[in-house]
Scaffold this motif. Structure first.
Motif, PDB file in Angstrom:
ATOM      1  N   GLY A  64      11.490 -15.232   7.108  1.00 16.11           N
ATOM      2  CA  GLY A  64      12.592 -14.538   6.511  1.00 16.11           C
ATOM      3  C   GLY A  64      12.886 -14.033   5.353  1.00 16.11           C
ATOM      4  O   GLY A  64      13.303 -12.977   4.973  1.00 16.11           O
ATOM      5  N   VAL A  65      12.209 -14.782   4.266  1.00 20.02           N
ATOM      6  CA  VAL A  65      12.104 -14.222   2.934  1.00 20.02           C
ATOM      7  C   VAL A  65      11.465 -13.096   2.733  1.00 20.02           C
ATOM      8  O   VAL A  65      11.871 -12.108   2.103  1.00 20.02           O
ATOM      9  CB  VAL A  65      11.810 -15.597   1.994  1.00 20.02           C
ATOM     10  N   SER A  66      10.311 -13.058   3.168  1.00 20.45           N
ATOM     11  CA  SER A  66       9.238 -11.722   3.504  1.00 20.45           C
ATOM     12  C   SER A  66      10.259 -10.527   3.677  1.00 20.45           C
ATOM     13  O   SER A  66      10.144  -9.485   3.332  1.00 20.45           O
ATOM     14  CB  SER A  66       8.063 -12.006   4.067  1.00 20.45           C
ATOM     15  N   VAL A  67      11.028 -10.731   4.929  1.00 21.85           N
ATOM     16  CA  VAL A  67      11.960  -9.339   5.383  1.00 21.85           C
ATOM     17  C   VAL A  67      12.907  -9.414   4.183  1.00 21.85           C
ATOM     18  O   VAL A  67      13.256  -7.879   3.926  1.00 21.85           O
ATOM     19  CB  VAL A  67      12.539  -9.917   6.773  1.00 21.85           C
ATOM     20  N   LEU A  68      13.441 -10.362   3.785  1.00 26.74           N
ATOM     21  CA  LEU A  68      14.695  -9.924   2.676  1.00 26.74           C
ATOM     22  C   LEU A  68      14.120  -9.191   1.353  1.00 26.74           C
ATOM     23  O   LEU A  68      14.673  -8.580   0.979  1.00 26.74           O
ATOM     24  CB  LEU A  68      15.101 -11.568   2.169  1.00 26.74           C
ATOM     25  N   LYS A  69      12.980  -9.610   1.084  1.00 19.80           N
ATOM     26  CA  LYS A  69      12.197  -8.973  -0.002  1.00 19.80           C
ATOM     27  C   LYS A  69      12.024  -7.427   0.247  1.00 19.80           C
ATOM     28  O   LYS A  69      12.127  -6.671  -0.521  1.00 19.80           O
ATOM     29  CB  LYS A  69      11.001  -9.680  -0.344  1.00 19.80           C
ATOM     30  N   ALA A  70      11.499  -7.274   1.331  1.00 16.13           N
ATOM     31  CA  ALA A  70      11.177  -5.932   1.966  1.00 16.13           C
ATOM     32  C   ALA A  70      12.457  -4.998   2.007  1.00 16.13           C
ATOM     33  O   ALA A  70      12.611  -3.838   1.419  1.00 16.13           O
ATOM     34  CB  ALA A  70      10.694  -5.939   3.184  1.00 16.13           C
TER      35      ALA A  70
END
Length: 351
Positions: free
Chosen positions: A23-29
């Protein structure tokens, strides 16, 4: 100057250690795309922390977390830790101390997925469960007396206040105005003739202030059957702490998997940070295999961004999830073979 949000990241236990980073990887993107800044800090709280330190979070944990704009949380609980502790010592504590009195749990059918309800489509399955999150049946006011004796007994007392009922009712009616202008109060006042009759009475009073919103009442047994037989009758459901907990799992099931459900524990006034988490548990039996479904966690990220005011970015995440599911990027629980990271990668690509 770009906006900056401070997010406390709590993986928790079990599959939390896989789905939260996804989820954090999506948030960063999405932050890169929409030019806002996310400053994340990780906290290793939960049942694993309890096994090492005897507490679920440090003594000053609550004060620490109040400095953040939001909490992005996975799930809490491990088989070797008493199952009554995670809610009492972590989840309920956060929800109560930070006055997260709204539990916002949307239910919708993602593109390309078939509901277990064979003739229902995304037109039929699209509603929100608003669960009162600070009072009701989960206040843990009770006691066990003489447990080992023939005359042993136990009590749990529900607490319903006018203040608590009014504020969740106003939130629900205001939300319905942004949706399809319909509120259903799910109750059981024909048998809980004091607490839930009072709940009904106060909600009915609040409903008079929203003449533009259709309002009806449904008993929990009928509502459970209607989730399966005619989910299209619902728009915004307002219900108690216990009923909301159960109904949101049923909502996850009619979407096709509990792994799909996102949620927010919301303090609408933003006096305190809100906490965003999937509706399911820590699933230690499948942890560490990169097979857990991260969609509920990613949806929770979208709910978090919407709460913070990044509505366009939130909508973009939802569209990207839809594109990924309709392209057949599905984890095992949905009959696919994609890994946790495959799903996150597909969502990022579809942003």
């Amino acid at each position: 100057m770009s906006k900056k949000y401070k997010i406390a990241v709590v993986n928790g236990d079990g599959i939390g250690n896989e789905i939260v980073p996804a989820g954090v990887s999506v948030l960063k993107a999405i932050a890169d795309k929409y030019k806002f800044e996310l400053e994340t800090e990780n906290f290793s709280w939960g049942a694993g922390h309890y096994l090492k330190h005897g507490i679920f979070m440090p003594e000053d944990g609550m004060e620490t977390i109040k400095q953040f704009d939001a909490i992005y949380f996975g799930a809490v609980g491990l088989p070797e830790v008493d199952d009554t502790l995670p809610a009492k010592d972590y989840t309920f504590r956060v929800r109560t101390d930070l006055e997260q009195y709204v539990n916002y749990r949307p239910v919708k059918l993602f593109a390309g997925l078939e509901s277990p309800l064979r003739d229902k489509t995304s037109k039929d399955i699209d509603f929100v469960i608003i669960r009162e999150n600070n009072e009701g049946e989960f206040v843990q006011s009770g006691k066990t007396f003489y447990p080992d004796q023939a005359h042993g007994f136990a009590t749990d007392t529900s607490v319903f206040t006018r203040f608590g009922i009014e504020r969740i009712a106003h939130y629900s009616f205001q939300l319905a105005r942004k949706r399809r202008s319909k509120v259903t109060n799910v109750t059981k006042s024909n048998t809980l003739i004091n607490s839930l009759a009072y709940w009904d009475r106060v909600i009915e009073e609040v409903s008079k202030e929203y003449p533009d919103v259709a309002f009806n009442k449904m008993y929990i047994d009928n509502a459970s059957a209607s989730f399966v037989l005619k989910p299209e009758v619902f728009d915004v459901i307002i219900t108690t702490n216990l009923f909301g907990d159960i109904l949101s799992d049923l909502g996850g099931a009619i979407m096709g998997s509990l792994g799909l459900g996102g949620s927010g524990n919301i303090n609408p006034e933003k006096d305190f940070p809100s906490m965003f988490e999937p509706i399911h548990g820590s699933a230690p039996d499948i942890a560490g295999q990169d097979i857990a479904n991260p969609i509920g966690q990613i949806w929770s990220a979208a709910i978090m961004l919407e709460h913070l005011g990044e509505v366009e970015a939130a909508n973009n995440i939802m569209e990207a999830i839809d594109k990924s599911t309709s392209a057949g990027v599905l984890t095992v629980d949905l009959g696919g073979s994609a890994s946790t990271s495959d799903v996150a990668d597909a969502v990022i690509k579809n942003l």
